[in-house]
Design an enzyme around this catalytic site. Sequence first.
Site, PDB file in Angstrom:
ATOM      1  N   HIS A  43       0.857  -1.197   0.000  1.00 28.04           N
ATOM      2  CA  HIS A  43       0.000   0.000   0.000  1.00 28.04           C
ATOM      3  C   HIS A  43       0.884   1.235   0.000  1.00 28.04           C
ATOM      4  CE1 HIS A  43      -3.386   2.664   0.839  1.00 28.04           C
ATOM      5  NE2 HIS A  43      -2.580   3.290   1.677  1.00 28.04           N
ATOM      6  N   ASP A 122     -16.015   0.538   6.277  1.00 25.59           N
ATOM      7  CA  ASP A 122     -15.057   1.547   5.822  1.00 25.59           C
ATOM      8  C   ASP A 122     -15.719   2.513   4.845  1.00 25.59           C
ATOM      9  OD1 ASP A 122     -12.389   2.740   5.349  1.00 25.59           O
ATOM     10  OD2 ASP A 122     -12.626   1.864   3.364  1.00 25.59           O
ATOM     11  N   ARG A 129     -15.900  11.186   6.761  1.00 27.65           N
ATOM     12  CA  ARG A 129     -14.718  11.722   7.449  1.00 27.65           C
ATOM     13  C   ARG A 129     -14.385  13.133   6.968  1.00 27.65           C
ATOM     14  NH1 ARG A 129     -10.291   7.434   6.615  1.00 27.65           N
ATOM     15  NH2 ARG A 129      -8.914   9.110   7.333  1.00 27.65           N
ATOM     16  N   SER A 144      -8.997   2.522   8.043  1.00 33.83           N
ATOM     17  CA  SER A 144      -9.393   2.500   6.638  1.00 33.83           C
ATOM     18  C   SER A 144      -8.426   1.663   5.800  1.00 33.83           C
ATOM     19  CB  SER A 144      -9.463   3.929   6.097  1.00 33.83           C
ATOM     20  OG  SER A 144      -9.879   3.933   4.743  1.00 33.83           O
ATOM     21  N   LYS A 148      -9.092  -3.012   4.982  1.00 29.93           N
ATOM     22  CA  LYS A 148      -9.165  -3.570   3.621  1.00 29.93           C
ATOM     23  C   LYS A 148      -8.053  -4.589   3.396  1.00 29.93           C
ATOM     24  CE  LYS A 148      -9.380   0.565   1.533  1.00 29.93           C
ATOM     25  NZ  LYS A 148      -9.859   1.577   2.480  1.00 29.93           N
TER      26      LYS A 148
END
Length: 411
Positions: A43, A122, A129, A144, A148
């Site tokens: 990520h 999420d 948010r 968040s 995932k």
Amino acid sequence: MLMAIRLQGMTQEEAVNLTQEMKTSGVVLEWPKEWSSIIVDKHSTGGVGDKVSLVLVPALAACGCKVPMISGRGLGHTGGTLDKLESIPGFNINKSPEEVKQILATVGCCIVGQTPDLVPADKKLYTIRDITSTVDSLPLIAGSILSKKGAESLAALILDVKFGEGALYKDINGARELAQYLVYVGNRLGIQTAAVLSKMDNPIGRCIGNSLEVIESIECLKGKGPKDLEELVTCLGGHLLHMCEKAGSFKAGEEDIKDMLQNGCALGKFQAMLVAQGVTADLAKALCRGEEVLRHTVKQEELKAAAGGVVQAIHSLPLAKVLHELGAGCTQSDQPVNWSVGIELLKTVGDHVNKGDPWIRIHFEDPSLSESQKALLQHSLVIGEKVETGPLVTEIIQVQSQGEKRHNCPA
């Protein structure tokens, strides 16, 4: 609840519990037992020209890993991996869990979008948010991202946390705090998690914009990509291969990734992934051979350097801002994206440039490039007498005990 978390913070234990509950609010992917140690992913917190996933994912698959990447679209100035891939005609990001499992069995990797039944909590929290001013809360950021990744049932995860002008965090201290927090929560969820801190002042590679980045990624998959892109791919891949014991050390993992880029195996996995996700075999083969199959913009314009010398920097944020205005990105998820709009850097950091040399080529349609946009682009080029360049990755952060404390927003 979001405002309470933002203002009062959460203990690490509370953040882990929140992330775990978000993860199990929907479907959690399941894999064959023999895959349990080789399911990996990466990520990135996002940057300008960040096309690392397009190269890293097939390279990891070529090394024997299984990579079920669930990615996102670009919002704001950062480009989304899904937007880049959708510039390829026929590429389908919507795959069911069973289809993902089948692609992993045959190809070893896929890059898909989030399905409605994956981490629905999420989606609900993410949409509010912004309006509750809770975007910068560390527990909510961790929840968040990691809910995932947790739903992917990963064995190992590497995080690329960027800092600098073109990143979410302008200074390294904020990026380090986020990285340490993510690594802690990820490991508590049962995922072997590590993070690198990487500089995001100049664009990654020489191309920015969806289809142009696909083309540059293919060059990197042939072992001919820009050095900064290859550095990030091999660094992140090397750590993942070591973490899942596919390589005896980080350096050995780096060499394995480089080999897969040089010998064509990574490119073969990329081509197979395209076909598995809806691209025709002929088009996928032509694209990977370097044929011009992606749509070009109607207009192109080159800007010339106002002075001579050595390129010291190319500020990434002005480039991303202009491209966004020209249609390469969106601020709302339902906005259309012009996949062909983009920028080619004809000169990059460390190159010598003469006054009057073309240094940038802009691909655009309507609206046309305005004088103010040209001025903004010109001011992003910094010319001097010399430049000292160092590695993009400055630190690696692995699991460590931080002690119980509360976190609300980054320092």
